[in-house]
Scaffold this motif. Sequence first.
Motif, PDB file in Angstrom:
ATOM      1  N   VAL A  46       0.848  -1.184   0.000  1.00  0.00           N
ATOM      2  CA  VAL A  46       0.000   0.000   0.000  1.00  0.00           C
ATOM      3  C   VAL A  46       0.893   1.246   0.000  1.00  0.00           C
ATOM      4  CG1 VAL A  46      -0.240   0.081   2.525  1.00  0.00           C
ATOM      5  CG2 VAL A  46      -1.995   1.101   1.094  1.00  0.00           C
ATOM      6  N   ARG A  47       0.478   2.253  -0.754  1.00  0.00           N
ATOM      7  CA  ARG A  47       1.177   3.542  -0.744  1.00  0.00           C
ATOM      8  C   ARG A  47       0.494   4.414   0.296  1.00  0.00           C
ATOM      9  NH1 ARG A  47       4.393   6.925  -3.404  1.00  0.00           N
ATOM     10  NH2 ARG A  47       4.807   5.619  -5.202  1.00  0.00           N
ATOM     11  N   GLN A  48       1.291   4.954   1.210  1.00  0.00           N
ATOM     12  CA  GLN A  48       0.798   5.898   2.209  1.00  0.00           C
ATOM     13  C   GLN A  48       1.601   7.173   2.045  1.00  0.00           C
ATOM     14  OE1 GLN A  48       1.375   3.774   5.916  1.00  0.00           O
ATOM     15  NE2 GLN A  48      -0.614   2.786   5.749  1.00  0.00           N
ATOM     16  N   ASN A  49       1.028   8.131   1.296  1.00  0.00           N
ATOM     17  CA  ASN A  49       1.736   9.355   0.908  1.00  0.00           C
ATOM     18  C   ASN A  49       3.011   8.969   0.169  1.00  0.00           C
ATOM     19  OD1 ASN A  49      -0.250  11.078   1.999  1.00  0.00           O
ATOM     20  ND2 ASN A  49       0.612  10.764   4.034  1.00  0.00           N
ATOM     21  N   GLU A  50       4.178   9.300   0.694  1.00  0.00           N
ATOM     22  CA  GLU A  50       5.437   8.971   0.013  1.00  0.00           C
ATOM     23  C   GLU A  50       5.996   7.612   0.437  1.00  0.00           C
ATOM     24  OE1 GLU A  50       6.702  10.765  -2.525  1.00  0.00           O
ATOM     25  OE2 GLU A  50       4.827  11.853  -2.236  1.00  0.00           O
ATOM     26  N   ARG A  51       5.365   6.980   1.396  1.00  0.00           N
ATOM     27  CA  ARG A  51       5.853   5.702   1.916  1.00  0.00           C
ATOM     28  C   ARG A  51       5.193   4.529   1.184  1.00  0.00           C
ATOM     29  NH1 ARG A  51       4.205   4.758   7.228  1.00  0.00           N
ATOM     30  NH2 ARG A  51       5.953   3.337   7.500  1.00  0.00           N
ATOM     31  N   ILE A  52       5.976   3.478   0.958  1.00  0.00           N
ATOM     32  CA  ILE A  52       5.466   2.212   0.442  1.00  0.00           C
ATOM     33  C   ILE A  52       5.530   1.231   1.608  1.00  0.00           C
ATOM     34  CG2 ILE A  52       5.712   0.385  -1.279  1.00  0.00           C
ATOM     35  CD1 ILE A  52       5.239   3.290  -2.398  1.00  0.00           C
ATOM     36  N   VAL A  53       4.391   0.694   1.981  1.00  0.00           N
ATOM     37  CA  VAL A  53       4.330  -0.182   3.148  1.00  0.00           C
ATOM     38  C   VAL A  53       3.968  -1.599   2.702  1.00  0.00           C
ATOM     39  CG1 VAL A  53       3.170  -0.619   5.358  1.00  0.00           C
ATOM     40  CG2 VAL A  53       3.702   1.736   4.660  1.00  0.00           C
TER      41      VAL A  53
END
Length: 153
Positions: free
Chosen positions: A59-66
């Motif tokens: 999942v993309r959370q703003n600029e983070r890829i989790v």
Amino acid sequence: MSDMTNNAHGTAIVIDGTGLFFSGPSGCGKSGLAFDCLAEATLRGLPNALVADDQVLLVRQNERIVARRPDAIRGLMELRYSGIVAVHSVEEAELHFVLLPVSADESMRLPPENERLSLTPEIDLPVIRVPFWSRFPLALIFAQIAMMQAKRS
């Protein structure tokens, strides 16, 4: 921010805060290489954990890829020809790089500059290619990360 979760085929681990996603076709050695990296990290005294093996929820959370794990496979890795093993795991971790296992018969001796791989239509990460025969794959990965960071500064 996107909250759309994508199921990706691969193995996700985290070592000393660096999230690594091993990608490639079925049977190419993703899980074995990830396991070697976890073992090497343990020997070096670095914190490490599996996120998920085979199925990784991205999942993309703003600029983070989790990366997240499906609960049904929590802490389990399938190592071809050896079976399923239990390892320390975490529920999720931020991903930073995609690792591509390469074999000796790859025609490309040097990887492309600034190579990236799209894991989903909205998620792509920098690529690090790692030979199967590397005796210390984690040392090689961290050396490549250091080179990438030096080139950016």
